[in-house]
Design a protein around this motif. Structure first.
Motif, mmCIF file in Angstrom:
data_model
loop_
_atom_site.group_PDB
_atom_site.id
_atom_site.type_symbol
_atom_site.label_atom_id
_atom_site.label_comp_id
_atom_site.label_asym_id
_atom_site.label_seq_id
_atom_site.Cartn_x
_atom_site.Cartn_y
_atom_site.Cartn_z
ATOM 1 N N ALA A 222 44.205 50.146 23.178
ATOM 2 C CA ALA A 222 43.490 51.333 23.292
ATOM 3 C C ALA A 222 43.860 52.461 24.135
ATOM 4 O O ALA A 222 43.790 53.436 23.830
ATOM 5 C CB ALA A 222 41.740 51.030 23.626
ATOM 6 N N VAL A 223 44.407 52.147 25.103
ATOM 7 C CA VAL A 223 45.160 52.909 26.232
ATOM 8 C C VAL A 223 46.268 53.683 25.600
ATOM 9 O O VAL A 223 46.242 55.014 25.490
ATOM 10 C CB VAL A 223 45.403 52.277 27.384
ATOM 11 C CG1 VAL A 223 46.321 53.224 28.443
ATOM 12 C CG2 VAL A 223 44.493 51.884 28.057
ATOM 13 N N ALA A 224 47.064 53.080 24.869
ATOM 14 C CA ALA A 224 48.347 53.657 24.265
ATOM 15 C C ALA A 224 47.768 54.432 22.924
ATOM 16 O O ALA A 224 48.452 55.637 22.824
ATOM 17 C CB ALA A 224 49.282 52.696 23.856
ATOM 18 N N SER A 225 46.772 54.020 22.303
ATOM 19 C CA SER A 225 46.375 54.645 21.198
ATOM 20 C C SER A 225 45.592 55.807 21.660
ATOM 21 O O SER A 225 45.767 56.911 20.782
ATOM 22 C CB SER A 225 45.338 53.896 20.346
ATOM 23 O OG SER A 225 44.708 54.408 19.520
ATOM 24 N N ARG B 123 46.796 59.714 20.734
ATOM 25 C CA ARG B 123 46.150 60.217 19.969
ATOM 26 C C ARG B 123 45.922 59.677 18.284
ATOM 27 O O ARG B 123 45.838 60.409 17.137
ATOM 28 C CB ARG B 123 46.189 62.065 19.774
ATOM 29 C CG ARG B 123 45.787 62.564 21.191
ATOM 30 C CD ARG B 123 45.930 63.756 21.120
ATOM 31 N NE ARG B 123 44.855 64.648 20.357
ATOM 32 C CZ ARG B 123 43.360 64.828 20.715
ATOM 33 N NH1 ARG B 123 43.229 64.516 22.095
ATOM 34 N NH2 ARG B 123 42.438 65.232 19.892
ATOM 35 N N PHE B 124 46.263 58.569 18.392
ATOM 36 C CA PHE B 124 46.256 57.881 17.051
ATOM 37 C C PHE B 124 45.214 57.796 16.268
ATOM 38 O O PHE B 124 45.103 58.331 15.114
ATOM 39 C CB PHE B 124 46.679 56.398 17.299
ATOM 40 C CG PHE B 124 46.666 55.498 15.938
ATOM 41 C CD1 PHE B 124 47.677 55.721 14.969
ATOM 42 C CD2 PHE B 124 45.746 54.460 16.142
ATOM 43 C CE1 PHE B 124 47.533 54.856 13.934
ATOM 44 C CE2 PHE B 124 45.682 53.549 14.973
ATOM 45 C CZ PHE B 124 46.719 53.846 14.006
ATOM 46 N N LEU B 125 43.884 57.649 16.771
ATOM 47 C CA LEU B 125 42.768 57.858 16.282
ATOM 48 C C LEU B 125 42.380 59.006 15.739
ATOM 49 O O LEU B 125 41.827 59.199 14.385
ATOM 50 C CB LEU B 125 41.490 57.441 16.924
ATOM 51 C CG LEU B 125 41.608 55.506 17.173
ATOM 52 C CD1 LEU B 125 40.009 55.438 17.954
ATOM 53 C CD2 LEU B 125 41.431 54.757 15.724
ATOM 54 N N GLU B 126 42.626 60.060 16.355
ATOM 55 C CA GLU B 126 42.220 61.609 15.812
ATOM 56 C C GLU B 126 43.172 61.966 14.739
ATOM 57 O O GLU B 126 42.697 62.447 13.808
ATOM 58 C CB GLU B 126 42.565 62.259 16.774
ATOM 59 C CG GLU B 126 41.686 62.390 18.022
ATOM 60 C CD GLU B 126 41.724 61.315 19.131
ATOM 61 O OE1 GLU B 126 41.127 61.502 20.284
ATOM 62 O OE2 GLU B 126 42.496 60.489 18.944
ATOM 63 N N ARG B 127 44.522 61.550 14.615
ATOM 64 C CA ARG B 127 45.190 61.923 13.542
ATOM 65 C C ARG B 127 44.924 61.181 12.429
ATOM 66 O O ARG B 127 44.691 61.502 11.076
ATOM 67 C CB ARG B 127 46.663 61.273 13.854
ATOM 68 C CG ARG B 127 47.537 62.194 14.701
ATOM 69 C CD ARG B 127 48.970 62.056 14.897
ATOM 70 N NE ARG B 127 49.312 60.688 14.780
ATOM 71 C CZ ARG B 127 49.620 59.737 15.761
ATOM 72 N NH1 ARG B 127 49.220 60.649 16.942
ATOM 73 N NH2 ARG B 127 49.967 58.587 15.904
ATOM 74 N N ALA B 128 44.429 59.712 12.481
ATOM 75 C CA ALA B 128 44.113 58.839 11.364
ATOM 76 C C ALA B 128 42.878 59.240 10.827
ATOM 77 O O ALA B 128 42.827 59.161 9.561
ATOM 78 C CB ALA B 128 44.238 57.434 11.650
ATOM 79 N N TYR B 129 41.966 59.542 11.515
ATOM 80 C CA TYR B 129 40.358 60.046 11.412
ATOM 81 C C TYR B 129 40.722 60.930 10.240
ATOM 82 O O TYR B 129 39.871 60.854 9.209
ATOM 83 C CB TYR B 129 39.592 60.299 12.305
ATOM 84 C CG TYR B 129 38.220 60.748 12.107
ATOM 85 C CD1 TYR B 129 37.271 59.825 11.608
ATOM 86 C CD2 TYR B 129 37.668 61.878 12.162
ATOM 87 C CE1 TYR B 129 35.923 59.849 11.575
ATOM 88 C CE2 TYR B 129 36.581 62.258 11.798
ATOM 89 C CZ TYR B 129 35.455 61.366 11.317
ATOM 90 O OH TYR B 129 34.325 61.636 11.047
#
Length: 438
Positions: A122-125, A129-135
Motif C-alpha cells: 500500500a505504501v508504494a501504491s 498514486r496507483f489507485l487514483e489512476r486506476a479508479y
C-alpha cells in the motif's frame, strides 16, 4: 520459496514482456484483458511494482468510450495469432486506443485485481498514486458496460462468445447453430500448432466466431447494430461486474471518493442477476436477449455468483458444486460443464475441462464464506495439478491429464496466490492452536 512458488515465478518471469505478461509464449503472444488481471493477482507476491505495471498497461489501452479491449497487440503484428492486428485494423476505428487492439471485451475482473495489488504494498501504491489512476479508468470501464452494453433487465450483454471468456460453452450452441452466416475467407488456425484439435473449438465454430468478429468490426465496434445475431447476458460476466463494483467501493474509500454509488450498483446488478436463475437446474444460466430464452445448461459460469455476498442462492450453488454435476473434491478442481450432461467433453476447452482461473474464483468464494476446509482442499488440488504438469492451460477433470498449452501465465499466477493463501491459513491455525494451549 517452495517448489511450486519457484516454478510459478519462473513461468511469470519467462512470459513477461517489459510492461505486461503474455498468457503463453506460443499460443497467446499478446496481452489479454482478463488474463492480465488474473496474472497481476499472482505477480503481486513477486513484485507489487510489476503487478501495478501489468494493470497500468491494460488500463492504458482503454478506448474513448471506456471499453477495455479483449486483446492489445503491442507489437502491431499478428505474431502467429488469429485474428490479429491486421484483422481488427483498430487504428481505423474512431476512439480506439493508440496501440492496436481488438474491438471486443472480456469479463470485468480488473477492479478486484487492482485492489489486491494495492494491498500487496500500500505504501508504494500510494506513492505512485496507483489507485487514483486506476479508479478513473475503472469507473469509465464500468460505465461503458452500463450504458453501451446494458439491457432492459440491467445486466451487461456480450456480443461474442469470446467476450464471456468461455468461448465454446454449450450456452452458445443453439444460437450458433441457427446462424446461416459464416466467415467467407479461409479460417486460419495457428492455435492448432500448440494444442490438439480435440482440445480446441472446431473449424465450424471458428467460422461463426470470425463472422461475428468481422461484422462487429465492420460496424465500427459501435454496439449499435440492433440486428447483431449474438447477444447474451452471461452469469459469470455479470457476477464479476458486481464483485468489481464492490472492489471499486473499497478503492473509492481509500482515495477519499464516495463508495456508496458503487455499493448501490453492486446491489442493482446482483438483483438483476436473479433473472438468470433457473429453479429447475439450481444455478444461474445465460439468456439470449434477442429471444428472451434461458440456456438451460449447468456450466461453471452459473457458479461464479458464489462470489457475491448478497446472493440468495449460496446454499443452492454449494449443493450443486458438491453434488454429482460438479463433484467438488472428487475430480480435478471444478469442471467447466455438468459432468452428467450429454454435451460434456472432458478434453474440449469449455465443455468439460477444469480451468485454473475458475478454480481460483470458487476457492476465493469458499474462503470468504467460511468453508475453509473445502477451500484449502481445492487450493491444494489446483497447486498439485499446476506443478505436476508444468502449469497447463486446463485439466481433464477425471484423469487430471493436462490440456491446452503449457507454462500458462494465469495458472502460474493463481497457483502462486493460493499457495500463499494456504501458507497464511496454516500460520493462522498454528497461532490459534498455540493461543488455545497457552
Amino acid at each position: 520459496m517452495n517448489p511450486l512458488e519457484s516454478a510459478a515465478a519462473a513461468v511469470l518471469i519467462g512470459n513477461w514482456r517489459g510492461s505486461y505478461t503474455v498468457p503463453a509464449g506460443g499460443l497467446y503472444p499478446h496481452q489479454w484483458s482478463w488474463d492480465s488481471a488474473f496474472i497481476a493477482i499472482g505477480l503481486r507476491h513477486l513484485s507489487p511494482r510489476r503487478a501495478q505495471q501489468e494493470l497500468d498497461t491494460i488500463l492504458s489501452a482503454q478506448w474513448a468510450d471506456g471499453r477495455l479491449p479483449q486483446i492489445v497487440f503491442h507489437s502491431g503484428r499478428d505474431d502467429g495469432y488469429s485474428p490479429g492486428a491486421s484483422f481488427w485494423q483498430s487504428s481505423s476505428i474512431p476512439g480506439s486506443s493508440a496501440v492496436q487492439s481488438a474491438g471486443l471485451i472480456q469479463p470485468p475482473n480488473h477492479a478486484l485485481a487492482v485492489l489486491l495489488v494495492h494491498e500487496a504494498d500500500a505504501v508504494a501504491s500510494e506513492r505512485r498514486r496507483f489507485l487514483e489512476r486506476a479508479y478513473l479508468r475503472l469507473v469509465r470501464w464500468h460505465e461503458y458496460l452500463r450504458t453501451r452494453r446494458g439491457g432492459d433487465e440491467g445486466l451487461a450483454r456480450i456480443v461474442h462468445p469470446w467476450e464471456s471468456g468461455m468461448d465454446n460453452s454449450p450456452y452458445w450452441d443453439a444460437c450458433l447453430a441457427g446462424m446461416t452466416q459464416t466467415y467467407d475467407n479461409d479460417i486460419p488456425r495457428p492455435d492448432l500448432m500448440h494444442a490438439s484439435p480435440e482440445q480446441r473449438p472446431s473449424n465450424h465454430e471458428y467460422g461463426k466466431y470470425l463472422y461475428l468478429a468481422a461484422r462487429y468490426r465492420d460496424h465500427g465496434c459501435d454496439d449499435a447494430d440492433a440486428d447483431f445475431p449474438f447477444q447474451f447476458e452471461d452469469p459469470a460476466f455479470n457476477a464479476l461486474w458486481a464483485r468489481s463494483e464492490l472492489a471499486l467501493a473499497t478503492i473509492a474509500e481509500l482515495i477519499g471518493a464516495d463508495p456508496e454509488p458503487h455499493r448501490s450498483e453492486a446491489r442493482r446488478i446482483s438483483t438483476a442477476l436473479e433473472a438468470l436463475w433457473s429453479e429447475d437446474l439450481g444455478c444461474y444460466v445465460a439468456r439470449n436477449t434477442l429471444t428472451g430464452g434461458l440456456e438451460e445448461f449447468r456450466t461453471v459460469s452459473g457458479l461464479v455468483p458464489l462470489l457475491l455476498p448478497s446472493s440468495p442462492h449460496t446454499g443452492d450453488l454449494l449443493d450443486l458444486l458438491r453434488g454429482p454435476h460438479f463433484r467438488l473434491g472428487q475430480v480435478a478442481m471444478v469442471p467447466s460443464h455438468d459432468l452428467t450432461a450429454a454435451t460434456f467433453d472432458s478434453a474440449r476447452y469449455w465443455r468439460g475441462p477444469s480451468w485454473f482461473n475458475i478454480a481460483w474464483l470458487i476457492a476465493e468464494a469458499l474462503f470468504e464464506r467460511g468453508f475453509t476446509e473445502e477451500a484449502e482442499r481445492l487450493s491444494r488440488n489446483m497447486d498439485e495439478g499446476a506443478l505436476a504438469h508444468d502449469f497447463p492451460e486446463y485439466l481433464d477433470p477425471y484423469s487430471f491429464a493436462p490440456r491446452g498449452t503449457r507454462k500458462f501465465s494465469w495458472t502460474a499466477a493463481l497457483s502462486l496466490d493460493l499457495s500463499k493463501r494456504l501458507e497464511a491459513s496454516r500460520s493462522a491455525r498454528v497461532a490459534e492452536e498455540a493461543e488455545v494451549a497457552r
